[in-house]
Design a protein around this motif. Structure first.
Motif, PDB file in Angstrom:
ATOM      1  N   UNK A   2       0.805  -1.215   0.000  1.00  0.00           N
ATOM      2  CA  UNK A   2       0.000   0.000   0.000  1.00  0.00           C
ATOM      3  C   UNK A   2       0.837   1.265   0.000  1.00  0.00           C
ATOM      4  N   UNK A   3       1.952   1.275   0.796  1.00  0.00           N
ATOM      5  CA  UNK A   3       2.806   2.452   0.824  1.00  0.00           C
ATOM      6  C   UNK A   3       3.428   2.712  -0.541  1.00  0.00           C
ATOM      7  N   UNK A   4       3.853   1.626  -1.197  1.00  0.00           N
ATOM      8  CA  UNK A   4       4.435   1.757  -2.530  1.00  0.00           C
ATOM      9  C   UNK A   4       3.389   2.284  -3.506  1.00  0.00           C
ATOM     10  N   UNK A   5       2.161   1.784  -3.401  1.00  0.00           N
ATOM     11  CA  UNK A   5       1.088   2.236  -4.283  1.00  0.00           C
ATOM     12  C   UNK A   5       0.784   3.717  -4.035  1.00  0.00           C
ATOM     13  N   UNK A   6       0.736   4.106  -2.769  1.00  0.00           N
ATOM     14  CA  UNK A   6       0.470   5.508  -2.446  1.00  0.00           C
ATOM     15  C   UNK A   6       1.571   6.401  -2.999  1.00  0.00           C
ATOM     16  N   UNK A   7       2.801   5.959  -2.926  1.00  0.00           N
ATOM     17  CA  UNK A   7       3.922   6.741  -3.466  1.00  0.00           C
ATOM     18  C   UNK A   7       3.802   6.904  -4.971  1.00  0.00           C
ATOM     19  N   UNK A   8       3.400   5.830  -5.646  1.00  0.00           N
ATOM     20  CA  UNK A   8       3.222   5.903  -7.105  1.00  0.00           C
ATOM     21  C   UNK A   8       2.109   6.875  -7.475  1.00  0.00           C
ATOM     22  N   UNK A   9       1.015   6.815  -6.715  1.00  0.00           N
ATOM     23  CA  UNK A   9      -0.099   7.730  -6.993  1.00  0.00           C
ATOM     24  C   UNK A   9       0.311   9.166  -6.711  1.00  0.00           C
ATOM     25  N   UNK A  10       1.061   9.375  -5.622  1.00  0.00           N
ATOM     26  CA  UNK A  10       1.540  10.722  -5.302  1.00  0.00           C
ATOM     27  C   UNK A  10       2.410  11.262  -6.436  1.00  0.00           C
TER      28      UNK A  10
END
Length: 223
Positions: A2-10
């Motif tokens: 999830x953290x990696x996904x949030x970083x990609x979206x950011x």
């Protein structure tokens, strides 16, 4: 993950902000809309936005949304979006700066027909017996004075202030403070403004308007 996904979206959001995709709006779409667009949970979008906030790219305003830090004075829409949070106290201070000036201009620039229109708004407000009717014609009285100023920019600035005055916090304050005694005092003060306009006395018109707005501020804000 999830953290990696949030970083990609950011990163994706930051790229779109850099390309000025939302510059005219001055803010990001809602978390719900972004979650649907990216096909993720709102919590993931929130984490992505938190990353942008930490980087100074956006600012979150509780209850209002997420605004672009880059939406500066070069973006009219961004400026207006930031003004949405103006407090009634802020608005009253601005009114006390703008409206005496408008009254002064109106005293020297208005045609007789324009002054008659101000008089008409005053007359209907005097006859009003309920808050909604009085509030409408009270606002119209002030708006017509701005029209009399013959300054298009000043009139449109007032139109913007009037939009904010029509929102619920302002009207709720008016409703709570409304009494027949206060309505009569407002009408009496409007009469003094109108008389100064009729006599083409710019200084008296400014002073009468300022006296009136101070009364309104005291009744609404207790100061």
């Amino acid at each position: 993950m999830p953290k990696h996904l949030a970083s990609n979206i950011a990163a994706a959001l930051k790229g779109r902000i850099s390309s000025s995709e939302w510059m005219a709006l001055g803010r990001l779409p809602s978390e719900r809309d972004l979650a649907e667009e990216f096909g993720v949970a709102r919590n993931t979008i929130r984490r992505a936005v938190d990353i942008l906030i930490a980087g100074g790219v956006v600012m979150r305003r509780v209850g209002r949304g997420t605004f672009l830090s880059a939406a500066d004075a070069s973006s009219l829409a961004g400026t207006i979006a930031r003004m949405e949070g103006a407090s009634p106290a802020d608005i009253m201070e601005i009114r006390q700066l703008l409206e005496p000036a408008a009254a002064g201009f109106a005293a020297t620039h208005a045609s007789e027909n324009e002054l008659n229109a101000v008089h008409e708004a005053h007359r209907i407000a005097v006859d009003a017996r309920d808050l909604a009717t009085f509030e409408h014609w009270d606002a119209e009285f002030h708006h017509r004075i701005f029209a009399c100023s013959r300054n298009d920019f000043l009139r449109e600035v007032h139109h913007l202030v009037r939009i904010f005055r029509n929102r619920s916090p302002w009207f709720d304050m008016k409703r709570r403070s409304f009494t027949e005694e206060r309505r009569q005092r407002y009408c009496h003060e409007h009469e003094a403004i109108l008389m100064a306009l009729r006599q083409r006395d710019s200084d008296r018109a400014k002073e009468a308007m300022l006296v009136h707005l101070r009364t309104v501020a005291t009744n609404l804000l207790g100061r």
